[in-house]
Design an enzyme around this catalytic site. Structure first.
Site, PDB file in Angstrom:
ATOM      1  N   SER A 190       0.855  -1.116   0.036  1.00  0.00           N
ATOM      2  CA  SER A 190      -0.183   0.174  -0.031  1.00  0.00           C
ATOM      3  C   SER A 190       0.840   1.225  -0.088  1.00  0.00           C
ATOM      4  O   SER A 190       0.252   2.180  -0.339  1.00  0.00           O
ATOM      5  CB  SER A 190      -1.021   0.139   1.236  1.00  0.00           C
TER       6      SER A 190
ATOM      7  N   HIS B  87      -5.357  -3.392  -2.877  1.00  0.00           N
ATOM      8  CA  HIS B  87      -5.094  -2.427  -3.922  1.00  0.00           C
ATOM      9  C   HIS B  87      -5.160  -3.109  -5.198  1.00  0.00           C
ATOM     10  O   HIS B  87      -4.745  -2.274  -6.280  1.00  0.00           O
ATOM     11  CB  HIS B  87      -3.716  -1.585  -3.391  1.00  0.00           C
TER      12      HIS B  87
ATOM     13  N   LYS C 177     -11.806   0.858  -1.707  1.00  0.00           N
ATOM     14  CA  LYS C 177     -10.890   1.437  -2.460  1.00  0.00           C
ATOM     15  C   LYS C 177     -11.271   1.640  -4.084  1.00  0.00           C
ATOM     16  O   LYS C 177     -12.058   2.493  -4.303  1.00  0.00           O
ATOM     17  CB  LYS C 177      -9.362   0.698  -2.511  1.00  0.00           C
TER      18      LYS C 177
HETATM   19  C1  PLP Z   1      -6.874  -0.280   3.366  1.00  0.00           C
HETATM   20  C2  PLP Z   1      -6.347  -1.469   3.527  1.00  0.00           C
HETATM   21  C3  PLP Z   1      -6.932  -2.414   4.638  1.00  0.00           C
HETATM   22  C4  PLP Z   1      -7.985  -2.029   5.343  1.00  0.00           C
HETATM   23  O1  PLP Z   1      -9.111  -2.027   4.603  1.00  0.00           O
HETATM   24  P1  PLP Z   1     -10.389  -0.952   5.315  1.00  0.00           P
HETATM   25  O2  PLP Z   1     -11.643  -1.534   4.631  1.00  0.00           O
HETATM   26  O3  PLP Z   1      -9.893   0.476   5.125  1.00  0.00           O
HETATM   27  O4  PLP Z   1     -10.488  -1.068   6.822  1.00  0.00           O
HETATM   28  C5  PLP Z   1      -6.367  -3.752   4.578  1.00  0.00           C
HETATM   29  N1  PLP Z   1      -5.249  -4.304   4.003  1.00  0.00           N
HETATM   30  C6  PLP Z   1      -4.562  -3.685   3.053  1.00  0.00           C
HETATM   31  C7  PLP Z   1      -3.600  -3.798   2.273  1.00  0.00           C
HETATM   32  C8  PLP Z   1      -5.136  -2.053   2.799  1.00  0.00           C
HETATM   33  O5  PLP Z   1      -4.352  -1.454   1.959  1.00  0.00           O
END
Ligand code: PLP
Length: 410
Positions: free
Chosen positions: A194, A222, A254
């Site tokens: 990320s 992602h 996302k």
């Molecule tokens: C954003 C993210 C999460 C958490 O997800 P949320 O729905 O925002 O709690 C978990 N793993 C990765 C790799 C992320 O980038």
């Protein structure tokens, strides 16, 4: 409350402790503040009352501001109300949830999917449900914080593998050959990291797992919606199926512009999580309207490949422009294109200077990234126009010159 608002003198043990810790954070240039946003989190965004081009959202396809997705949510709100009442085991789950789970299972080529209220909840719930003290978790050192916390919480032996290193994972497998009879080993990795935007060696990890009777879990937060044919994700893009990656997690907040997350896997995995994943069992089901929004976004993703094409054209334009201007990027092929500047104060200065010019890119500092690698985490979206990207490049060049080499006039 901003970093500059003076607080009253601390009274009592708790306030004294908080005061001391906040001071330490401030002194290290690691103090964080939120900015108030008006309107949607699209490619244009209104930050503290200022219109900006948005280069720090994970809304890679521009769907968070797509009126069709909002309309789907509005229809579900009218039909099903705002709240889902209780945990799905207690009061049931809505047709909106059911339909989305079926779509997600189909999209990821797995028999079933289970919705969680966030990616954080999914990772914690899955790891705690699957692993116990006798088991072994082998994790990439740059995995998302939720995987790290889930790994700690489950009590399994935690082996940290050097980032994206297949030999390091192999070494951890060798080190854990002495495990108790019946103990399980689980390899876990982000697919797209990320903060760096690079890819895990998924095919090699799957092969390692297979060769050592271990299982592989991938967090595709992602990659899902972005990589692979039809946006099926990084795991599909690597040519891997359920037999390679039996535990697949991705989020809906996302690229799908909605919120929540899901786990996809076998009938047995999902049935077990329904019995034992505490963050699912003891948590109110996500609002049906969120599920309807994600389903609508998924349908758009399926019907309109042009958004992913636009995204990759934008990544290419940004990278080519940066190369031409000598702006040092990492080796990422994904929408995450970090510009590492090292020092936290410098990253803040750069971010502030860009904001002055109507460009919104947050500074990312420790503990989100390792000390000495503070950065601007630039993210690209299908919804950016070429002019936005060119303006970003121009502003970056000028700001870098001023902040990194203050003696040289920009
Ligand atoms: C954003 C993210 C999460 C958490 O997800 P949320 O729905 O925002 O709690 C978990 N793993 C990765 C790799 C992320 O980038």
């Amino acid at each position: 409350m901003s970093a500059r608002t003076p607080l009253p003198a601390p009274v009592g043990a708790l306030e004294r402790r908080l005061d001391e810790r906040l001071e330490r954070i401030r002194a290290a240039d690691l103090y964080r503040v939120r900015r108030a946003i008006d309107g949607s989190h699209g490619a244009r965004i209104r930050v503290d009352g200022r219109d900006c081009a948005n280069f720090c959202s994970n809304d890679y396809l521009g769907l968070a501001a797509d009126p069709r997705v909002a309309a789907a949510a509005a229809r579900a709100l009218a039909a099903s109300g705002t709240g889902s009442g209780a945990s799905a085991l207690v009061s049931g789950y809505n047709r909106e949830h059911q339909r989305l789970e079926e779509m997600l299972a189909a999209q990821t080529g797995r028999p079933r999917a289970l919705l969680f209220s966030s990616g954080w909840a999914a990772n914690l719930g899955v790891l705690r449900a699957l692993l116990g003290r006798e088991d072994v978790l082998i994790a990439d050192e740059l995995n998302h914080a939720s995987l790290i916390d889930g790994g700690r919480l489950c009590g399994a032996r935690y082996l940290r593998a050097e980032h994206a290193s297949v030999p390091a994972f192999a070494q951890c497998l060798a080190e854990s050959e002495d495990r108790a009879a019946g103990a399980m080993r689980l390899l876990v990795s982000d697919s797209v990291f990320s903060m760096d935007g690079d890819l895990a060696p998924l095919a090699e990890l799957a092969e390692l797992a297979r060769g050592h009777d271990a299982a592989l879990m991938v967090d595709d937060a992602h990659g899902f919606g972005v990589l692979g044919a039809d946006g099926a994700g990084a795991v599909a893009a690597a040519g891997l199926g359920i037999e390679d990656v039996p535990v697949y997690v991705a989020t809906l907040g996302k690229s799908l512009g909605s919120g929540g997350a899901f786990v996809a896997g076998s009938e047995r995995l999902i049935e077990f999580l329904i019995q034992r994943a505490r963050t699912w069992v003891f948590s109110t089901a996500p609002p049906p309207a969120l599920a309807a929004a994600a389903a609508s976004a998924l349908q758009i993703l399926h019907d309109e490949p042009q958004h992913r094409e636009a995204l990759f054209a934008n990544i290419e334009r940004f990278r080519a422009g940066a190369a031409q201007l000598g702006i040092p990027l990492m080796r990422s092929t994904t929408p995450i294109q970090p510009l590492v500047v090292g020092d936290a104060a410098r990253a803040l200065e750069l971010s502030a200077e860009l904001l002055e010019k109507g460009i919104w890119v947050a500074a990312i500092r420790p503990p989100t990234v390792p000390v000495g690698t503070s950065r601007l985490r630039i993210t690209l979206s299908a919804a950016h126009r070429s002019e936005d990207i060119d303006r970003l490049l121009d502003a970056l060049r000028a700001a870098l010159q001023r902040v990194m080499h203050p003696a040289v006039p920009a």
